[in-house]
Motif scaffolding. Structure first.
Motif, mmCIF file in Angstrom:
data_model
loop_
_atom_site.group_PDB
_atom_site.id
_atom_site.type_symbol
_atom_site.label_atom_id
_atom_site.label_comp_id
_atom_site.label_asym_id
_atom_site.label_seq_id
_atom_site.Cartn_x
_atom_site.Cartn_y
_atom_site.Cartn_z
ATOM 1 N N LEU A 296 -21.030 -98.846 -7.110
ATOM 2 C CA LEU A 296 -19.622 -99.164 -6.853
ATOM 3 C C LEU A 296 -19.240 -98.747 -5.435
ATOM 4 O O LEU A 296 -18.544 -99.496 -4.717
ATOM 5 N N GLN A 297 -19.673 -97.568 -5.020
ATOM 6 C CA GLN A 297 -19.418 -97.144 -3.644
ATOM 7 C C GLN A 297 -19.985 -98.147 -2.642
ATOM 8 O O GLN A 297 -19.336 -98.469 -1.635
ATOM 9 N N GLN A 302 -19.417 -102.385 1.461
ATOM 10 C CA GLN A 302 -19.689 -103.723 1.983
ATOM 11 C C GLN A 302 -18.397 -104.536 2.135
ATOM 12 O O GLN A 302 -18.301 -105.409 3.008
ATOM 13 N N ALA A 303 -17.407 -104.245 1.307
ATOM 14 C CA ALA A 303 -16.142 -104.984 1.362
ATOM 15 C C ALA A 303 -15.255 -104.542 2.521
ATOM 16 O O ALA A 303 -14.393 -105.311 2.968
ATOM 17 N N VAL A 304 -15.442 -103.299 3.009
ATOM 18 C CA VAL A 304 -14.526 -102.778 4.030
ATOM 19 C C VAL A 304 -15.181 -102.520 5.384
ATOM 20 O O VAL A 304 -14.480 -102.337 6.383
ATOM 21 N N VAL A 305 -16.515 -102.503 5.454
ATOM 22 C CA VAL A 305 -17.163 -102.070 6.697
ATOM 23 C C VAL A 305 -16.845 -102.997 7.863
ATOM 24 O O VAL A 305 -16.690 -102.540 9.004
ATOM 25 N N ASP A 306 -16.708 -104.300 7.618
ATOM 26 C CA ASP A 306 -16.378 -105.218 8.717
ATOM 27 C C ASP A 306 -14.971 -104.958 9.241
ATOM 28 O O ASP A 306 -14.722 -105.068 10.450
ATOM 29 N N VAL A 307 -14.055 -104.604 8.341
ATOM 30 C CA VAL A 307 -12.705 -104.242 8.773
ATOM 31 C C VAL A 307 -12.758 -102.966 9.595
ATOM 32 O O VAL A 307 -12.071 -102.836 10.625
ATOM 33 N N CYS A 308 -13.574 -102.035 9.165
ATOM 34 C CA CYS A 308 -13.703 -100.767 9.897
ATOM 35 C C CYS A 308 -14.269 -100.992 11.295
ATOM 36 O O CYS A 308 -13.852 -100.343 12.263
ATOM 37 N N ASP A 309 -15.199 -101.930 11.414
ATOM 38 C CA ASP A 309 -15.852 -102.180 12.705
ATOM 39 C C ASP A 309 -15.012 -103.041 13.645
ATOM 40 O O ASP A 309 -15.346 -103.198 14.820
ATOM 41 N N GLN A 351 -14.447 -90.899 0.349
ATOM 42 C CA GLN A 351 -15.776 -90.374 0.015
ATOM 43 C C GLN A 351 -16.806 -90.875 1.025
ATOM 44 O O GLN A 351 -17.686 -90.121 1.461
ATOM 45 N N LEU A 352 -16.699 -92.131 1.390
ATOM 46 C CA LEU A 352 -17.616 -92.698 2.390
ATOM 47 C C LEU A 352 -17.393 -92.047 3.751
ATOM 48 O O LEU A 352 -18.355 -91.798 4.486
ATOM 49 N N ALA A 353 -16.135 -91.742 4.073
ATOM 50 C CA ALA A 353 -15.853 -91.029 5.326
ATOM 51 C C ALA A 353 -16.386 -89.605 5.261
ATOM 52 O O ALA A 353 -16.842 -89.042 6.264
ATOM 53 N N ASN A 354 -16.344 -89.013 4.072
ATOM 54 C CA ASN A 354 -16.874 -87.661 3.883
ATOM 55 C C ASN A 354 -18.370 -87.615 4.163
ATOM 56 O O ASN A 354 -18.913 -86.584 4.571
ATOM 57 N N ASP A 355 -19.039 -88.756 3.922
ATOM 58 C CA ASP A 355 -20.472 -88.874 4.185
ATOM 59 C C ASP A 355 -20.757 -89.506 5.544
ATOM 60 O O ASP A 355 -21.918 -89.816 5.854
ATOM 61 N N ASP A 356 -19.696 -89.729 6.346
ATOM 62 C CA ASP A 356 -19.809 -90.343 7.677
ATOM 63 C C ASP A 356 -20.328 -91.778 7.633
ATOM 64 O O ASP A 356 -20.787 -92.302 8.654
#
Length: 364
Positions: A296-297, A302-309, A351-356
């Motif tokens: 799920l993570q 995958q759904a948000v990484v392009d927005v982040c970049d 959580q993903l930010a916590n793991d960088d």
């Protein structure tokens, strides 16, 4: 000749009035005990292994033994860290096309008596017979009467045990073995019904996938502790840096952020979301197979990484855009989907930010 008056109108009872779309798609659900009865050999082995996992909270160690040289041991629950030298319980799991009968267990009793007599292990404190077709009435009555069980076992020994306990010798019930047999406590032998096996299995993360019927209710969400915990440090640092870039100030720690009411309010919402996701992680650990929450993570990532970049004015805007995108994600293929809400998906971003894996400030 059958008279017309003996014939009745066909009036099917039909299905309950509480039918759902799932019933139309898959039919009425099969009762769990019936499902256990029709398990294939592989499914039964998997079910037994999964049931064994439910015993881990009751014992220091639980181990599964298989193969021709198991000496009558199937699932062993060790009460101490001394293994077979200390106290232990045995769960003998059988898959037959009939309820378990006395004739199915005489050799199993013989193995426990013979191998404990020989010092391969101490006699178990409890020995449970478990069967896919449940325990037959005759055997159940014998197990409830240890004295009669011992008597019948002695009568059946020559035919059912002597030549079947081991391939290397005939085990005659005589001499010191007979003395040991006579002193042996047959009250250790009992059974677990199919319903008891299913109840134990329901406490594992494999149950919903094995039997269907949906996930159990999710416990009420607890608010975050007042003081941030050590495991929160990285995503909190990322938030402070993002707020600082947005406000063009440096927030060295959380007390410095309190003066900025808008940013501090935003921080409290993000921390609440993080703890929603942590609660979902804990729920997943107990209700679905290992790796389900990680999947799920990965879906959220995958759904948000392009927005982040994508280019953003500052780290705060990037974080806000990412959690907004996460709120719209529909992860219907994941087994946790029915128990997942908007706050969970947004909290997974932290959580993903916590793991960088997600970073709010783009380093030059």
């Amino acid at each position: 000749m059958i008279g017309v008056g003996e014939l009745r109108e066909i009036t099917p009872v039909g299905t309950p009035s509480t039918v759902t779309a799932a019933h139309v798609t898959s039919g009425l659900p099969m009762p769990k005990p019936v499902r256990v009865k029709i398990f294939s050999p592989d499914e039964w082995e998997q079910f037994v292994e999964e049931y064994g996992a439910s015993l881990k909270s009751d014992y220091t160690q639980v181990r599964r033994f298989a193969g021709a040289g198991d000496m009558g041991v199937d699932i062993a629950g060790f009460i101490t860290d001394q293994g077979f030298v200390g106290g232990w319980d045995n769960y003998q799991c059988k898959r037959y096309d009939h309820p378990l009968r006395p004739s199915d267990v005489w050799v199993e009793l013989g193995k426990i008596i013979f191998y404990s007599f020989n010092g391969e292990y101490t006699a178990p404190q409890k020995h449970y017979f478990c069967a896919s077709q449940d325990i037959g009435t005759t055997l159940q009555r014998l197990l409830a009467d240890p004295a009669k069980l011992k008597q019948k076992c002695r009568e059946e020994w020559a035919d059912k045990c002597a030549s079947h306990i081991t391939d290397t010798q005939t085990v005659a019930l005589e001499g010191d073995l007979l003395t040991y047999f006579d002193a042996f406590d047959f009250s250790i032998f009992s059974s677990k019904s199919a319903l008891e096996l299913i109840e134990g299995h329901s406490k594992t993360q494999f149950h919903a996938v094995r039997f269907g019927g949906g996930l159990p209710p999710r416990p009420a969400h607890l608010p975050p502790p007042d003081e941030p915990q050590k495991h929160e440090s990285r995503y909190i640092r990322q938030l402070l840096d993002a707020y600082g870039e947005h406000a063009n100030v440096e927030y060295a720690d959380l007390p410095a952020l309190v003066a900025n009411a808008a940013m501090h309010g935003n921080f409290l919402r993000q921390r609440e979301r993080f703890y929603h996701a942590e609660a979902l992680r804990n729920f997943a650990r107990d209700t679905v197979p290992e790796g389900t929450f990680a999947n799920l993570q990965e879906e959220i990532y995958q759904a948000v990484v392009d927005v982040c970049d994508t280019d953003h004015a500052n780290g705060f805007n990037r974080m806000a855009a990412v959690v907004t995108q996460a709120a719209s994600v529909s992860s219907t293929s994941n087994p946790l989907s029915p128990a997942t809400n908007v706050q969970d998906r947004q909290g997974i971003c932290h959580q993903l930010a916590n793991d960088d894996r997600l970073q709010w400030i783009v380093k030059p």
